[in-house]
Design a protein around this motif. Structure first.
Motif, PDB file in Angstrom:
ATOM      1  N   ARG A   1       0.831  -1.213   0.000  1.00 12.78           N
ATOM      2  CA  ARG A   1       0.000   0.000   0.000  1.00 12.78           C
ATOM      3  C   ARG A   1       0.865   1.263   0.000  1.00 12.78           C
ATOM      4  N   THR A   2       1.897   1.254   0.805  1.00 11.01           N
ATOM      5  CA  THR A   2       2.796   2.413   0.869  1.00 11.01           C
ATOM      6  C   THR A   2       3.475   2.646  -0.461  1.00 11.01           C
ATOM      7  N   LEU A   3       3.970   1.575  -1.082  1.00  8.89           N
ATOM      8  CA  LEU A   3       4.617   1.718  -2.393  1.00  8.89           C
ATOM      9  C   LEU A   3       3.644   2.219  -3.447  1.00  8.89           C
ATOM     10  N   ALA A   4       2.438   1.671  -3.441  1.00  8.99           N
ATOM     11  CA  ALA A   4       1.429   2.087  -4.422  1.00  8.99           C
ATOM     12  C   ALA A   4       1.145   3.590  -4.280  1.00  8.99           C
ATOM     13  N   THR A   5       1.024   4.062  -3.059  1.00 10.94           N
ATOM     14  CA  THR A   5       0.755   5.480  -2.825  1.00 10.94           C
ATOM     15  C   THR A   5       1.929   6.337  -3.274  1.00 10.94           C
ATOM     16  N   ARG A   6       3.135   5.954  -2.898  1.00 12.53           N
ATOM     17  CA  ARG A   6       4.320   6.738  -3.252  1.00 12.53           C
ATOM     18  C   ARG A   6       4.546   6.768  -4.765  1.00 12.53           C
ATOM     19  N   LEU A   7       4.338   5.633  -5.413  1.00 13.85           N
ATOM     20  CA  LEU A   7       4.569   5.569  -6.856  1.00 13.85           C
ATOM     21  C   LEU A   7       3.432   6.259  -7.623  1.00 13.85           C
ATOM     22  N   GLU A   8       2.243   6.246  -7.070  1.00 10.78           N
ATOM     23  CA  GLU A   8       1.114   6.943  -7.689  1.00 10.78           C
ATOM     24  C   GLU A   8       1.362   8.449  -7.666  1.00 10.78           C
ATOM     25  N   ASP A   9       1.939   8.949  -6.598  1.00 12.06           N
ATOM     26  CA  ASP A   9       2.258  10.370  -6.487  1.00 12.06           C
ATOM     27  C   ASP A   9       3.265  10.811  -7.531  1.00 12.06           C
TER      28      ASP A   9
END
Length: 176
Positions: A166-174
């Motif tokens: 979840r953290t990676l998905a959020t950071r990469l989405e940004d």
């Protein structure tokens, strides 16, 4: 110490356990390169040295169950990498991101940049989440093997992997 030296020392060693003797030479030959890869993915700048030290410690550690040797090896590799990174952080004291620029064709540069962003995002995960994610997806271990390698309950390993995703998905989405 070179890998050949370590292999030679392990060739003459066998540690007895409940399941019978542990063939350290076979374990070394089969798992040295994956252990180097694990150390590299966890961020070690000297992954071969880390892997060799992990095998030396396995040789010195009296195992009660040879089946636990691989989990011990992975856990030792993760711990040695963490210790090495802490040491280097103190020695280097270099602020900021150290990702390089790419002077190749545009497509390969964009692909390399995405990989850099992914690796930077993985490096910023909490230690246990980072280790769980690397063991699960880069080392292709089952969740049970991840839990065993990190010495945590199965539910904790699942939770750490899920939170890391979840953290990676959020950071990469940004970044997109």
């Amino acid at each position: 110490m070179r890998a050949d030296d370590v292999a030679g020392r392990l060739a003459t060693a066998a540690t007895a356990g409940a399941d019978g003797p542990l063939d350290l030479r076979a374990l070394f030959e089969q798992h040295f390169h994956p252990t180097v890869r694990l150390a590299r993915l966890l961020g070690a700048d000297d992954p071969e040295d880390i892997a060799q030290e992990a095998f030396v410690r396995l040789h010195r550690h009296p195992l009660h169950e040879p089946a636990a040797a691989l989990a011990y090896l992975r856990r030792t590799t993760a711990n040695l990498t963490t210790s090495r990174l802490r040491h280097l952080g103190v020695v280097r004291r270099t602020p900021g991101d150290t990702t390089g620029t790419h002077a190749s064709a545009e497509d390969s540069a964009l692909a390399a940049e995405r990989v850099d962003h992914l690796l930077a995002a993985v490096r910023h995960l909490p230690r246990r989440q980072r280790h769980a994610l690397v063991l699960r997806y880069w080392m292709d271990l089952s969740v049970a093997e991840v839990a065993d390698a990190l010495e945590v309950p199965l539910g904790t390993a699942k939770s750490d992997i899920s939170r890391a995703q979840r953290t990676l998905a959020t950071r990469l989405e940004d970044l997109a």
